[in-house]
Design a protein around this motif. Structure first.
Motif, PDB file in Angstrom:
ATOM      1  N   ARG A   1       0.826  -1.215   0.000  1.00  0.00           N
ATOM      2  CA  ARG A   1       0.000   0.000   0.000  1.00  0.00           C
ATOM      3  C   ARG A   1       0.856   1.259   0.000  1.00  0.00           C
ATOM      4  O   ARG A   1       0.457   2.291  -0.540  1.00  0.00           O
ATOM      5  N   VAL A   2       2.037   1.183   0.612  1.00  0.00           N
ATOM      6  CA  VAL A   2       2.966   2.307   0.537  1.00  0.00           C
ATOM      7  C   VAL A   2       3.388   2.527  -0.909  1.00  0.00           C
ATOM      8  O   VAL A   2       3.394   3.663  -1.409  1.00  0.00           O
ATOM      9  N   LEU A   3       3.723   1.450  -1.604  1.00  0.00           N
ATOM     10  CA  LEU A   3       4.107   1.569  -3.011  1.00  0.00           C
ATOM     11  C   LEU A   3       2.968   2.157  -3.842  1.00  0.00           C
ATOM     12  O   LEU A   3       3.201   3.010  -4.715  1.00  0.00           O
ATOM     13  N   GLN A   4       1.738   1.726  -3.577  1.00  0.00           N
ATOM     14  CA  GLN A   4       0.583   2.277  -4.297  1.00  0.00           C
ATOM     15  C   GLN A   4       0.488   3.787  -4.117  1.00  0.00           C
ATOM     16  O   GLN A   4       0.227   4.524  -5.073  1.00  0.00           O
ATOM     17  N   ARG A   5       0.689   4.237  -2.888  1.00  0.00           N
ATOM     18  CA  ARG A   5       0.526   5.664  -2.579  1.00  0.00           C
ATOM     19  C   ARG A   5       1.698   6.496  -3.072  1.00  0.00           C
ATOM     20  O   ARG A   5       1.556   7.710  -3.261  1.00  0.00           O
ATOM     21  N   LEU A   6       2.843   5.861  -3.289  1.00  0.00           N
ATOM     22  CA  LEU A   6       4.005   6.591  -3.785  1.00  0.00           C
ATOM     23  C   LEU A   6       4.015   6.727  -5.309  1.00  0.00           C
ATOM     24  O   LEU A   6       4.690   7.615  -5.851  1.00  0.00           O
ATOM     25  N   LYS A   7       3.304   5.867  -5.993  1.00  0.00           N
ATOM     26  CA  LYS A   7       3.354   5.869  -7.461  1.00  0.00           C
ATOM     27  C   LYS A   7       3.048   7.239  -8.062  1.00  0.00           C
ATOM     28  O   LYS A   7       3.741   7.680  -8.992  1.00  0.00           O
ATOM     29  N   PRO A   8       2.042   7.988  -7.573  1.00  0.00           N
ATOM     30  CA  PRO A   8       1.746   9.294  -8.194  1.00  0.00           C
ATOM     31  C   PRO A   8       2.831  10.350  -7.998  1.00  0.00           C
ATOM     32  O   PRO A   8       2.772  11.405  -8.641  1.00  0.00           O
ATOM     33  N   PHE A   9       3.810  10.083  -7.132  1.00  0.00           N
ATOM     34  CA  PHE A   9       4.852  11.081  -6.894  1.00  0.00           C
ATOM     35  C   PHE A   9       5.952  11.063  -7.961  1.00  0.00           C
ATOM     36  O   PHE A   9       6.881  11.862  -7.896  1.00  0.00           O
ATOM     37  N   ASP A  10       5.839  10.159  -8.919  1.00  0.00           N
ATOM     38  CA  ASP A  10       6.817  10.093 -10.016  1.00  0.00           C
ATOM     39  C   ASP A  10       8.239   9.937  -9.502  1.00  0.00           C
ATOM     40  O   ASP A  10       9.171  10.656  -9.915  1.00  0.00           O
ATOM     41  N   CYS A  11       8.404   8.999  -8.583  1.00  0.00           N
ATOM     42  CA  CYS A  11       9.749   8.684  -8.110  1.00  0.00           C
ATOM     43  C   CYS A  11      10.563   8.100  -9.265  1.00  0.00           C
ATOM     44  O   CYS A  11      10.009   7.546 -10.220  1.00  0.00           O
ATOM     45  N   LYS A  12      11.854   8.224  -9.168  1.00  0.00           N
ATOM     46  CA  LYS A  12      12.720   7.684 -10.220  1.00  0.00           C
ATOM     47  C   LYS A  12      12.508   6.190 -10.351  1.00  0.00           C
ATOM     48  O   LYS A  12      12.447   5.641 -11.463  1.00  0.00           O
ATOM     49  N   GLU A  13      12.385   5.511  -9.181  1.00  0.00           N
ATOM     50  CA  GLU A  13      12.127   4.076  -9.185  1.00  0.00           C
ATOM     51  C   GLU A  13      11.580   3.668  -7.825  1.00  0.00           C
ATOM     52  O   GLU A  13      11.940   4.255  -6.799  1.00  0.00           O
ATOM     53  N   LEU A  14      10.685   2.670  -7.833  1.00  0.00           N
ATOM     54  CA  LEU A  14      10.176   2.070  -6.611  1.00  0.00           C
ATOM     55  C   LEU A  14      10.712   0.648  -6.531  1.00  0.00           C
ATOM     56  O   LEU A  14      10.565  -0.138  -7.480  1.00  0.00           O
ATOM     57  N   LEU A  15      11.343   0.317  -5.414  1.00  0.00           N
ATOM     58  CA  LEU A  15      11.964  -0.987  -5.221  1.00  0.00           C
ATOM     59  C   LEU A  15      11.341  -1.696  -4.029  1.00  0.00           C
ATOM     60  O   LEU A  15      10.771  -1.062  -3.151  1.00  0.00           O
ATOM     61  N   TYR A  16      11.479  -3.014  -4.002  1.00  0.00           N
ATOM     62  CA  TYR A  16      11.094  -3.747  -2.797  1.00  0.00           C
ATOM     63  C   TYR A  16      12.031  -4.923  -2.568  1.00  0.00           C
ATOM     64  O   TYR A  16      12.582  -5.502  -3.507  1.00  0.00           O
ATOM     65  N   TYR A  17      12.236  -5.217  -1.287  1.00  0.00           N
ATOM     66  CA  TYR A  17      13.043  -6.357  -0.861  1.00  0.00           C
ATOM     67  C   TYR A  17      12.160  -7.217   0.020  1.00  0.00           C
ATOM     68  O   TYR A  17      11.633  -6.752   1.036  1.00  0.00           O
ATOM     69  N   ASP A  18      11.941  -8.475  -0.386  1.00  0.00           N
ATOM     70  CA  ASP A  18      11.037  -9.356   0.341  1.00  0.00           C
ATOM     71  C   ASP A  18      11.423 -10.792   0.019  1.00  0.00           C
ATOM     72  O   ASP A  18      11.994 -11.065  -1.045  1.00  0.00           O
ATOM     73  N   TYR A  19      11.100 -11.712   0.963  1.00  0.00           N
ATOM     74  CA  TYR A  19      11.398 -13.122   0.712  1.00  0.00           C
ATOM     75  C   TYR A  19      10.531 -13.689  -0.410  1.00  0.00           C
ATOM     76  O   TYR A  19      10.864 -14.697  -1.023  1.00  0.00           O
ATOM     77  N   ALA A  20       9.389 -13.048  -0.669  1.00  0.00           N
ATOM     78  CA  ALA A  20       8.485 -13.506  -1.721  1.00  0.00           C
ATOM     79  C   ALA A  20       8.322 -12.427  -2.779  1.00  0.00           C
ATOM     80  O   ALA A  20       8.290 -11.237  -2.474  1.00  0.00           O
ATOM     81  N   GLU A  21       8.210 -12.839  -4.006  1.00  0.00           N
ATOM     82  CA  GLU A  21       8.007 -11.896  -5.113  1.00  0.00           C
ATOM     83  C   GLU A  21       6.542 -11.513  -5.198  1.00  0.00           C
ATOM     84  O   GLU A  21       5.648 -12.349  -4.998  1.00  0.00           O
ATOM     85  N   LEU A  22       6.274 -10.251  -5.481  1.00  0.00           N
ATOM     86  CA  LEU A  22       4.906  -9.819  -5.703  1.00  0.00           C
ATOM     87  C   LEU A  22       4.356 -10.504  -6.960  1.00  0.00           C
ATOM     88  O   LEU A  22       5.103 -10.743  -7.914  1.00  0.00           O
ATOM     89  N   PRO A  23       3.057 -10.823  -6.960  1.00  0.00           N
ATOM     90  CA  PRO A  23       2.461 -11.332  -8.205  1.00  0.00           C
ATOM     91  C   PRO A  23       2.708 -10.341  -9.340  1.00  0.00           C
ATOM     92  O   PRO A  23       2.757  -9.127  -9.118  1.00  0.00           O
ATOM     93  N   GLY A  24       2.851 -10.865 -10.542  1.00  0.00           N
ATOM     94  CA  GLY A  24       3.213 -10.019 -11.674  1.00  0.00           C
ATOM     95  C   GLY A  24       2.303  -8.840 -11.873  1.00  0.00           C
ATOM     96  O   GLY A  24       2.764  -7.721 -12.124  1.00  0.00           O
ATOM     97  N   ASP A  25       0.981  -9.053 -11.749  1.00  0.00           N
ATOM     98  CA  ASP A  25       0.069  -7.949 -11.975  1.00  0.00           C
ATOM     99  C   ASP A  25       0.174  -6.901 -10.879  1.00  0.00           C
ATOM    100  O   ASP A  25       0.056  -5.697 -11.128  1.00  0.00           O
ATOM    101  N   ALA A  26       0.431  -7.337  -9.623  1.00  0.00           N
ATOM    102  CA  ALA A  26       0.561  -6.396  -8.506  1.00  0.00           C
ATOM    103  C   ALA A  26       1.799  -5.521  -8.677  1.00  0.00           C
ATOM    104  O   ALA A  26       1.753  -4.307  -8.490  1.00  0.00           O
ATOM    105  N   ALA A  27       2.936  -6.151  -9.022  1.00  0.00           N
ATOM    106  CA  ALA A  27       4.168  -5.393  -9.227  1.00  0.00           C
ATOM    107  C   ALA A  27       4.024  -4.424 -10.392  1.00  0.00           C
ATOM    108  O   ALA A  27       4.516  -3.295 -10.348  1.00  0.00           O
ATOM    109  N   GLN A  28       3.325  -4.868 -11.424  1.00  0.00           N
ATOM    110  CA  GLN A  28       3.141  -4.026 -12.603  1.00  0.00           C
ATOM    111  C   GLN A  28       2.266  -2.822 -12.285  1.00  0.00           C
ATOM    112  O   GLN A  28       2.513  -1.711 -12.770  1.00  0.00           O
ATOM    113  N   GLN A  29       1.253  -3.014 -11.446  1.00  0.00           N
ATOM    114  CA  GLN A  29       0.333  -1.932 -11.113  1.00  0.00           C
ATOM    115  C   GLN A  29       1.041  -0.774 -10.419  1.00  0.00           C
ATOM    116  O   GLN A  29       0.689   0.387 -10.621  1.00  0.00           O
TER     117      GLN A  29
END
Length: 361
Positions: A177-205
């Motif tokens: 949800r943090v990533l969702q809320r940051l997307k409109p800020f036009d950051c250079k890049e949004l990254l995540y570090y987790d033991y599990a990969e986000l589903p493809g559609d979630a990461a793409q969104q």
């Protein structure tokens, strides 16, 4: 008769003025009407420290413990061994690291929490804190309150969030949800570090990229936000060594758990300028002692960079309603022999119910 022990915090006049402050001893999560209706003995207290506390006294024969992450009753192995009748430990909120889960498993005590009850509240607090630090808001506001007006003193350490690399360590319910809320800020890049990969559609969104190496992840970020559970694999994950991986002058936000960070190492990094700012609202222990180093640690260049608050990110009035209702539902399910909502369970019947907490084994 069933005995329920609730360890909450005192609201004083604030709880009287605002009856929606359900997490207080005065309003007791709305438990009193429920317990009276069903003939349940209810003990509500904020006295939780030491062998002579009300917590120590009543845990001995309580069937159910209810507490919150904001003023937790620390259910240690010692207390679990004394708690001869304890069947259920309920967290009114999210995060049950105040419970010794290994000891709870040994005694087959169910540990449950109100999953999802405050994810929106915390995610909003994360974004607020990121902006507060990046824009150097704290020193600017303090300057105005004190009667000053020196724009250069605060503007020298104020930046735009647009064009920055922001990463979340942990991409679960809150991190995503943090990533969702940051997307409109036009950051250079949004990254995540987790033991599990986000589903493809979630990461793409959200347009987020996974980085699997911790050193590489931390080294790429201008802003790091911690949104992972606390367990044996993550305790102290932010320490002197990992802080050296950060870009010099990066910002760190922690609304997850205080013990994810080695407190003095973070304070030293802020005082030395390795971190431009540290913000969040989680401490260890809670309430934080008056001499906790995070209370006064400052970046020498900006004269600020401290965005710490008491642990309230997940206890907005909206969230309190959700986790109060959820705690009563968990209690009611247990009383009536109904299965708990699977996502609410941390441990049950001597087994870990979630992969994240299971890493404590």
């Amino acid at each position: 008769m069933v005995k329920v022990l609730a360890i909450l915090y005192d609201g004083g006049r604030h709880a009287q003025e605002q009856p929606l402050l359900l997490g207080t001893t005065e309003n007791a999560l709305g438990l009193r009407p429920y317990c009276e209706k069903h003939g349940i003995e209810l003990v509500v207290t904020s006295d939780k420290e030491g062998p002579n506390s009300e917590f120590a006294k009543h845990i001995v024969d309580a069937d159910v413990l209810i507490t919150t992450p904001f003023h937790p009753g620390y259910l240690t192995r010692e207390y679990i061994e004394k708690a001869k009748n304890l069947k259920v430990a309920i967290t009114a909120g999210v995060g049950s690291d105040h419970v010794d889960l290994n000891a709870a498993n040994e005694k087959k005590i169910t540990v449950a929490e109100v999953t999802g009850s405050n994810v929106v509240s915390v995610a909003e607090h994360v974004v607020m804190t990121i902006l507060l630090l990046v824009r150097n808001y704290g020193p600017a506001h303090e300057q105005i309150v004190s009667g000053g007006w020196e724009v250069a003193a605060v503007a020298k350490a104020a930046w735009d969030l647009e064009g920055k690399v922001v990463g979340t360590l942990g991409a679960g319910r809150i991190g995503y949800r943090v990533l969702q809320r940051l997307k409109p800020f036009d950051c250079k890049e949004l990254l995540y570090y987790d033991y599990a990969e986000l589903p493809g559609d979630a990461a793409q969104q959200v347009g987020a990229r996974r980085v699997e190496d911790l050193k590489e992840f931390l080294g790429q970020c201008d802003v790091v936000t911690l949104n992972c559970p606390l367990h044996e694999g993550t305790k102290g994950i932010i320490n002197k060594e990992t802080l050296s991986y950060f870009k010099k002058g990066a910002w760190l936000v922690n609304t997850a758990r205080g013990a994810l960070c080695v407190e003095q190492d973070v304070a030293d990094a802020l005082n030395s300028g390795q971190l431009a700012g540290y913000g969040g609202d989680v401490w260890y222990p809670q309430p934080a002692p008056a001499n906790h180093p995070w209370r006064k640690a400052l970046n020498p260049f900006s004269g600020g960079g401290n965005g710490m608050t008491p642990h309230y990110s997940g206890t907005t009035l909206d969230a309190q309603k959700r986790y109060a209702d959820g705690a009563i539902k968990i209690l009611d399910n247990w009383r009536n022999g109904k299965p708990q909502t699977p996502s609410d369970l941390i441990v049950e019947n001597g087994e870990y119910a979630t992969k994240a907490y299971g890493q404590r084994k």
